[in-house]
Structures are given as structure tokens and as C-alpha cells.
Design a protein around this motif. Sequence first.
Motif, PDB file in Angstrom:
ATOM      1  N   GLY A  83       0.815  -1.220   0.000  1.00 60.31           N
ATOM      2  CA  GLY A  83       0.000   0.000   0.000  1.00 60.31           C
ATOM      3  C   GLY A  83       0.842   1.259   0.000  1.00 60.31           C
ATOM      4  O   GLY A  83       1.881   1.316   0.647  1.00 60.31           O
ATOM      5  N   LYS A  84       0.357   2.247  -0.775  1.00 61.41           N
ATOM      6  CA  LYS A  84       1.103   3.517  -0.881  1.00 61.41           C
ATOM      7  C   LYS A  84       0.328   4.667  -0.266  1.00 61.41           C
ATOM      8  O   LYS A  84      -0.890   4.694  -0.334  1.00 61.41           O
ATOM      9  CB  LYS A  84       1.347   3.846  -2.356  1.00 61.41           C
ATOM     10  CG  LYS A  84       2.298   2.881  -3.051  1.00 61.41           C
ATOM     11  CD  LYS A  84       2.570   3.339  -4.482  1.00 61.41           C
ATOM     12  CE  LYS A  84       3.505   2.381  -5.200  1.00 61.41           C
ATOM     13  NZ  LYS A  84       2.888   1.068  -5.490  1.00 61.41           N
ATOM     14  N   ARG A  85       1.082   5.651   0.297  1.00 55.30           N
ATOM     15  CA  ARG A  85       0.403   6.882   0.729  1.00 55.30           C
ATOM     16  C   ARG A  85       0.458   7.910  -0.372  1.00 55.30           C
ATOM     17  O   ARG A  85      -0.278   8.881  -0.353  1.00 55.30           O
ATOM     18  CB  ARG A  85       0.958   7.389   2.053  1.00 55.30           C
ATOM     19  CG  ARG A  85       2.377   7.871   2.031  1.00 55.30           C
ATOM     20  CD  ARG A  85       2.917   8.078   3.445  1.00 55.30           C
ATOM     21  NE  ARG A  85       4.334   7.852   3.465  1.00 55.30           N
ATOM     22  CZ  ARG A  85       5.244   8.818   3.341  1.00 55.30           C
ATOM     23  NH1 ARG A  85       4.868  10.062   3.229  1.00 55.30           N
ATOM     24  NH2 ARG A  85       6.521   8.518   3.347  1.00 55.30           N
ATOM     25  N   SER A  86       1.347   7.753  -1.346  1.00 60.82           N
ATOM     26  CA  SER A  86       1.319   8.601  -2.543  1.00 60.82           C
ATOM     27  C   SER A  86       1.714   7.750  -3.743  1.00 60.82           C
ATOM     28  O   SER A  86       2.815   7.208  -3.788  1.00 60.82           O
ATOM     29  CB  SER A  86       2.277   9.788  -2.409  1.00 60.82           C
ATOM     30  OG  SER A  86       2.501  10.356  -3.701  1.00 60.82           O
ATOM     31  N   GLU A  87       0.787   7.664  -4.676  1.00 59.73           N
ATOM     32  CA  GLU A  87       1.047   6.908  -5.914  1.00 59.73           C
ATOM     33  C   GLU A  87       2.082   7.659  -6.754  1.00 59.73           C
ATOM     34  O   GLU A  87       3.033   7.067  -7.257  1.00 59.73           O
ATOM     35  CB  GLU A  87      -0.235   6.836  -6.767  1.00 59.73           C
ATOM     36  CG  GLU A  87      -1.333   5.991  -6.184  1.00 59.73           C
ATOM     37  CD  GLU A  87      -1.121   4.523  -6.475  1.00 59.73           C
ATOM     38  OE1 GLU A  87      -0.677   4.198  -7.588  1.00 59.73           O
ATOM     39  OE2 GLU A  87      -1.399   3.708  -5.572  1.00 59.73           O
ATOM     40  N   SER A 128      -1.190  -2.538  -8.973  1.00 58.53           N
ATOM     41  CA  SER A 128      -2.645  -2.388  -9.001  1.00 58.53           C
ATOM     42  C   SER A 128      -3.289  -3.117  -7.828  1.00 58.53           C
ATOM     43  O   SER A 128      -4.269  -2.650  -7.257  1.00 58.53           O
ATOM     44  CB  SER A 128      -3.216  -2.851 -10.340  1.00 58.53           C
ATOM     45  OG  SER A 128      -3.111  -4.244 -10.449  1.00 58.53           O
ATOM     46  N   GLY A 129      -2.702  -4.243  -7.419  1.00 57.84           N
ATOM     47  CA  GLY A 129      -3.272  -5.004  -6.300  1.00 57.84           C
ATOM     48  C   GLY A 129      -3.298  -4.179  -5.019  1.00 57.84           C
ATOM     49  O   GLY A 129      -4.327  -4.085  -4.341  1.00 57.84           O
ATOM     50  N   MET A 130      -2.195  -3.520  -4.708  1.00 61.05           N
ATOM     51  CA  MET A 130      -2.155  -2.779  -3.434  1.00 61.05           C
ATOM     52  C   MET A 130      -3.014  -1.515  -3.479  1.00 61.05           C
ATOM     53  O   MET A 130      -3.538  -1.073  -2.468  1.00 61.05           O
ATOM     54  CB  MET A 130      -0.717  -2.491  -3.006  1.00 61.05           C
ATOM     55  CG  MET A 130       0.072  -1.607  -3.892  1.00 61.05           C
ATOM     56  SD  MET A 130       1.735  -1.292  -3.225  1.00 61.05           S
ATOM     57  CE  MET A 130       2.586  -2.827  -3.491  1.00 61.05           C
ATOM     58  N   LYS A 131      -3.179  -0.964  -4.674  1.00 61.44           N
ATOM     59  CA  LYS A 131      -4.039   0.222  -4.822  1.00 61.44           C
ATOM     60  C   LYS A 131      -5.482  -0.184  -4.506  1.00 61.44           C
ATOM     61  O   LYS A 131      -6.187   0.513  -3.770  1.00 61.44           O
ATOM     62  CB  LYS A 131      -3.917   0.734  -6.266  1.00 61.44           C
ATOM     63  CG  LYS A 131      -4.637   2.003  -6.547  1.00 61.44           C
ATOM     64  CD  LYS A 131      -4.192   2.574  -7.896  1.00 61.44           C
ATOM     65  CE  LYS A 131      -4.738   3.956  -8.152  1.00 61.44           C
ATOM     66  NZ  LYS A 131      -6.126   3.966  -8.558  1.00 61.44           N
ATOM     67  N   THR A 132      -5.888  -1.335  -5.037  1.00 62.05           N
ATOM     68  CA  THR A 132      -7.250  -1.807  -4.771  1.00 62.05           C
ATOM     69  C   THR A 132      -7.410  -2.136  -3.283  1.00 62.05           C
ATOM     70  O   THR A 132      -8.446  -1.846  -2.685  1.00 62.05           O
ATOM     71  CB  THR A 132      -7.569  -3.052  -5.636  1.00 62.05           C
ATOM     72  OG1 THR A 132      -7.115  -2.804  -6.956  1.00 62.05           O
ATOM     73  CG2 THR A 132      -9.050  -3.346  -5.682  1.00 62.05           C
ATOM     74  N   SER A 133      -6.385  -2.714  -2.664  1.00 56.49           N
ATOM     75  CA  SER A 133      -6.469  -3.010  -1.225  1.00 56.49           C
ATOM     76  C   SER A 133      -6.700  -1.726  -0.426  1.00 56.49           C
ATOM     77  O   SER A 133      -7.551  -1.689   0.464  1.00 56.49           O
ATOM     78  CB  SER A 133      -5.183  -3.670  -0.720  1.00 56.49           C
ATOM     79  OG  SER A 133      -5.056  -4.981  -1.192  1.00 56.49           O
ATOM     80  N   MET A 188      -4.928  -8.967   1.238  1.00 59.95           N
ATOM     81  CA  MET A 188      -5.082  -9.245  -0.200  1.00 59.95           C
ATOM     82  C   MET A 188      -6.366 -10.033  -0.460  1.00 59.95           C
ATOM     83  O   MET A 188      -7.148  -9.704  -1.347  1.00 59.95           O
ATOM     84  CB  MET A 188      -3.881 -10.057  -0.707  1.00 59.95           C
ATOM     85  CG  MET A 188      -2.564  -9.297  -0.733  1.00 59.95           C
ATOM     86  SD  MET A 188      -1.201 -10.510  -0.883  1.00 59.95           S
ATOM     87  CE  MET A 188       0.135  -9.480  -1.445  1.00 59.95           C
ATOM     88  N   MET A 189      -6.561 -11.085   0.313  1.00 58.70           N
ATOM     89  CA  MET A 189      -7.732 -11.942   0.076  1.00 58.70           C
ATOM     90  C   MET A 189      -9.034 -11.206   0.346  1.00 58.70           C
ATOM     91  O   MET A 189     -10.056 -11.498  -0.273  1.00 58.70           O
ATOM     92  CB  MET A 189      -7.625 -13.212   0.923  1.00 58.70           C
ATOM     93  CG  MET A 189      -6.552 -14.156   0.384  1.00 58.70           C
ATOM     94  SD  MET A 189      -6.463 -15.669   1.352  1.00 58.70           S
ATOM     95  CE  MET A 189      -4.859 -16.284   0.853  1.00 58.70           C
ATOM     96  N   ALA A 190      -8.986 -10.243   1.281  1.00 61.94           N
ATOM     97  CA  ALA A 190     -10.196  -9.479   1.597  1.00 61.94           C
ATOM     98  C   ALA A 190     -10.323  -8.228   0.715  1.00 61.94           C
ATOM     99  O   ALA A 190     -11.043  -7.302   1.041  1.00 61.94           O
ATOM    100  CB  ALA A 190     -10.192  -9.101   3.072  1.00 61.94           C
ATOM    101  N   THR A 191      -9.569  -8.192  -0.365  1.00 63.36           N
ATOM    102  CA  THR A 191      -9.666  -7.092  -1.326  1.00 63.36           C
ATOM    103  C   THR A 191     -10.569  -7.552  -2.478  1.00 63.36           C
ATOM    104  O   THR A 191     -10.167  -8.411  -3.258  1.00 63.36           O
ATOM    105  CB  THR A 191      -8.259  -6.728  -1.864  1.00 63.36           C
ATOM    106  OG1 THR A 191      -7.458  -6.264  -0.781  1.00 63.36           O
ATOM    107  CG2 THR A 191      -8.325  -5.660  -2.944  1.00 63.36           C
TER     108      THR A 191
END
Length: 324
Positions: free
Chosen positions: A18-22, A191-196, A244-247
Motif C-alpha cells: 500500500g502507498k500513501r502517494s502513488e 494495481s493489487g495494493m491500490k485496490t487493497s 489481499m484476500m479481503a480485497t
Amino acid sequence: MVAVAKAHPNIALVKYWGKRSEAEMLPDVGSISITVSGMLTTTKLAWDDPEANTDGRDVVIVNGESRPDEVGKVSAWLSRFREHNNISQFARVESINDFPTGAGLASSASGFAALAAAAFADAELSPTREELSRWARRGSVSAARSLHGGFVELFREGDSHATQILAEDEWPLDVHIAITSSLRKDVGSTSGMKTSAERCPYYGAWVESQEADLQTAREAIAAKDFEKLAVITEESCLKMHSVMMATPPGLIYWNAGTLEVVHRVRELRRQGVGVTYTIDAGPQVKVICEPQNSERVKDALNDLKGIERLIHAGLGGDIEVTRQ
Ligand code: PMV
């Protein structure tokens, strides 16, 4: 002149997701990793390449192929680097991984670490380690960690950078990487962590609990307490994969072989063997132990049907760069 940089991938023990700034590629959590030997990215970069400069575009070749998906990210990074350092030339970049690319083996980490080091070296610029680490991070956050050997911490705060906690020879560990599929993954980490961050109901709790996990891992590494490090490594891995699984619609990176390895490692632990595991955004399992347990661990993994290949590695050193 061509700059050649060689970097090892790294494996996070306390995970980043996860990012605080993309835009600035800033992580929402700090992380702690080990750099691994046995796998290497070698990147050659030349700013004065005639082909690239005649065509007016960067030439990017990964494992002998020009891959449009890789070129986009690398070119964007090169443009930013060019602008910041007043470079007008285009680059030719040729990168080779001696391990599966894009399959959860941190090829982007070693790739962007090597790219950053080669880009500075061929421009005859000498950045500080912090500056180099920040530039690697702008390509892939985990790449900031691949500049250093041994145990490395990447800080969340400020313009995040990574530093070494302990050198590779100060506490040698063995890593057995169980390749359970060498196919490219469907959903990349970006993209995965952005969706999380946007959609996982547990994301806030993940971020909040990270500092305590980092502190536990720092203490374990300072004391060379393998058992303590093993427990926090497994916990951090399972926490990240729970996120991840709960995303929605569910980021499941594991396959049947992944779970087979996890159970086997837990069985070994119950038998008193000092061993732990971690899994990234892919189905491979990285099994970590102290060298005296390595043979026993390897034997226990050898007969698992879900493993395609077992790579044996140790802890890797700092990035190396030369100019030829
Ligand atoms: O920086 P990236 O895009 O390579 O993301 C890495 C994310 C994980 O490998 C899953 C965890 C980590 O800390 O390396």
C-alpha cells in the motif's frame, strides 16, 4: 561507455503493501527485508546509444525481449531522471534476470535498483546511498531495499529511503525458494495494493499495526533471535495475504503448492526446527532458516508434489556497479 549494475532481489520479512502517494511512490508502511544471493539482475545502460538517440526514445530490453509493459514503467522513470539531472540523451537499457520474471520473485526490486545505479553511473554522477535508494523507490518501492546487502529497513516517513540494519555476514541465513509456478501473475503488486487501499475493510488495521511488527523484527535482528524473527515473519506474511484476500474480488496469489509448503514448514516448526516462511505477490514460498537446519529443511521440502523447482540461496550483498 556502458554502466553495468548487478543487484539481488530482496524478500520482505515485515511486508509492505500500500502507498500513501502513488505519484511519489511513497509507502504507507515501513518494511524490513533480507537481500538474497543466488538470483541476480544484471542491467547495462548507456546514455549515448546511437540507436536510442537517433530514434528519440529509450530502448528497453528485458531478458532479450522488448516488452511494452516493462518499457512504460522504465521509460517513465528514465524521463523523470533525465529531467531532474538535466540529461538530454535517451538510454539503451538491457536487463537480464537469471530467475523467473514477474512471478513474485521481486524482479522489479532488483530491476529498479540496478537501473537507478546504472543510470547514475553512466551519467558520471555520484549520488549518496540515500539519494540512490530514493531513486530506486521511484521505480518500485521495494527496489529501495535492494541497494543494500543483508538485513534492510525501508522507512515510511519523509522521502522514504532504505538503510542496512545488519550486513549479510553478521547473521548468515539460508533461503530455500520453492517455485510452485513460473507463470506471470495476473494482478501485479502496483494495481493489487491500490485496490487493497481503496477497498479492503481491514486496510486501516494493517497500516496501524505495522509499527509494532517492525519494532519486534528490529529487536529480533539486533539480538539474532531466530525464533522471534520467525514468528513475526509468518505473522506479517499472513496479515498481508489476509488483506489481499479481503480485497474485492479477492486477490489470491496462492496455489495448492503454496499451501503444501506452508503446512510442511509449520510441521517442521512444531518438531522444533528453526524455520519460517514468507510469500509475496505470487505463489512462491520463501523458506528461511539458519544454516545448521538447511539440510533438514531441504529434505522436508524435496518430496512435495507442488514444487516445480527449489532454489537455494543465502543472504546477498550490496549492489555492484562498474563502467566499461
Ligand atoms: O514495490 P513492489 O511493487 O515490488 O511491491 C512489493 C510488495 C511485496 O513484495 C508483496 C511485499 C514487499 O514488501 O516486498
